[in-house]
Scaffold this active site. Structure first.
Site, PDB file in Angstrom:
ATOM      1  N   TYR A   1      50.190  46.061  48.433  1.00 63.93           N
ATOM      2  CA  TYR A   1      49.063  45.161  48.643  1.00 63.93           C
ATOM      3  C   TYR A   1      48.883  44.254  47.443  1.00 63.93           C
ATOM      4  CZ  TYR A   1      46.082  47.911  45.477  1.00 63.93           C
ATOM      5  OH  TYR A   1      45.550  48.525  44.374  1.00 63.93           O
TER       6      TYR A   1
ATOM      7  N   LYS B   1      52.558  48.045  43.241  1.00 65.99           N
ATOM      8  CA  LYS B   1      51.174  47.982  43.732  1.00 65.99           C
ATOM      9  C   LYS B   1      51.139  48.559  45.141  1.00 65.99           C
ATOM     10  CE  LYS B   1      47.108  44.956  43.444  1.00 65.99           C
ATOM     11  NZ  LYS B   1      46.414  45.790  42.438  1.00 65.99           N
TER      12      LYS B   1
ATOM     13  N   GLU C   1      46.467  53.527  31.805  1.00 68.43           N
ATOM     14  CA  GLU C   1      45.544  52.520  32.336  1.00 68.43           C
ATOM     15  C   GLU C   1      44.341  53.203  32.941  1.00 68.43           C
ATOM     16  OE1 GLU C   1      47.664  50.375  35.366  1.00 68.43           O
ATOM     17  OE2 GLU C   1      48.416  52.203  36.284  1.00 68.43           O
TER      18      GLU C   1
ATOM     19  N   LEU D   1      50.585  49.578  36.086  1.00 69.63           N
ATOM     20  CA  LEU D   1      50.635  48.426  36.972  1.00 69.63           C
ATOM     21  C   LEU D   1      50.339  47.189  36.138  1.00 69.63           C
ATOM     22  CD1 LEU D   1      50.815  47.168  39.805  1.00 69.63           C
ATOM     23  CD2 LEU D   1      48.328  47.412  39.942  1.00 69.63           C
TER      24      LEU D   1
END
Length: 297
Positions: free
Chosen positions: A39, A154, A186, A210
């Site tokens: 996505y 992602k 993250e 990411l």
């Protein structure tokens, strides 16, 4: 527009713009069965998508990584995004795009027959972080990173992120900062940035992180502001002893972190590195819209 339908109740599904409640997929769609898809989330300011080329490049990387041929070229994706924007009643919105491998008999391996990817898109209203939020910042708790090893994709397979985000909610915090083998990765829904000694630090762009679209943007803003910038492994101790911490994402843009595990970060107030980067960020949005930055908040 579809008459009488709010813009945030519209969707794009496999070549058609329709009511969101009318968008249906098969229960055998591999995105539903396996989370076999990717996505992208694009922020739109007053009808203008921000860093569209970078979003499409990341979408292409994610599709290639899981071996789905892109259903559209760049121009085709732009048509989909612009079509959603044009049909939205909210000129500042977020465009969500999702591509799954498609519908096939349930089997873990890729289908041997040729199937058509499922393409879905929708918009939702977007309000920029307020002046108050920029001052009060966000709170983080630290947790171990227990997700898979391909975080650079992602993927719609977001259970690890969902569980991490819920841990923050359970603790009364806004977000998590995750560590793998003692090194920063993250947040659950954002990238984490460290300022120390006037330098901006970010984790390496590898399979454990990411690469947020703001990765490239913050590197540009740091250079413009004369802030030294370095991507490298960052230890937990460096995070805990940082002068400043920041989070970045499509909807948060860039915000200061004022508490970590219940303790103040730095002075407990937004710091000078954040302030300069924040000004640069606002200037970029202003340039996109042809307005003065101080007129946007």
């Amino acid at each position: 527009m579809i008459p009488g339908v709010p813009g945030d109740s519209l969707a794009f599904l496999n070549g058609e713009f329709l009511r969101l409640q009318d968008a249906k997929i098969s229960v055998l769609d591999r995105g539903f069965i396996f989370g076999d898809g990717v996505y992208e989330v694009v922020p739109v300011y007053e009808g203008r998508p921000f860093r569209m080329a970078e979003h499409l490049a990341r979408l292409a990387r994610s599709l290639a990584a899981i071996r789905i041929e892109s259903p559209f070229d760049a121009a085709g994706w732009l048509d989909v995004v612009q079509g959603l924007i044009d049909r939205s009643l909210t000129p500042s919105c977020v465009v969500y795009l999702q591509v799954t491998r498609g519908v096939a008999k349930r089997d873990h391996g890729f289908p041997t027959e040729r199937i058509t990817p499922t393409v879905f898109g929708m918009t939702s209203p977007f309000t920029r972080p307020s002046a108050q939020l920029r001052e009060q910042g966000v709170s983080l708790i630290s947790i171990p990173d227990e997700r898979w090893l391909l975080c650079n994709i992602k993927s719609v397979s977001l259970l690890g992120n969902v569980l991490a985000k819920q841990r923050a909610a359970d603790a009364g915090a806004d977000e998590v900062v995750q560590f793998r083998d003692g090194m920063l990765s993250e947040g659950a829904t954002c990238n984490i940035w460290v300022a120390s000694g006037g330098k901006l630090l970010g984790p390496l762009k590898d399979n454990l992180v990411l690469e947020g679209i703001r990765y490239g943007l913050l590197a540009e803003l740091a250079e413009e502001a004369g802030i030294p910038f370095e991507m490298r492994p960052i230890s937990r101790a460096e995070v805990e002893q940082a002068d400043e911490l920041m989070v970045s994402s499509a909807t948060r843009e860039l915000l200061p972190v004022l508490t970590l595990d219940g303790r103040p970060v730095g002075t407990g107030k937004p710091g000078p590195v954040y302030t300069r980067l924040r000004q640069g960020y606002d200037d970029r949005i202003a340039a996109l819209l042809g307005k003065a930055a101080d007129a946007l908040i």
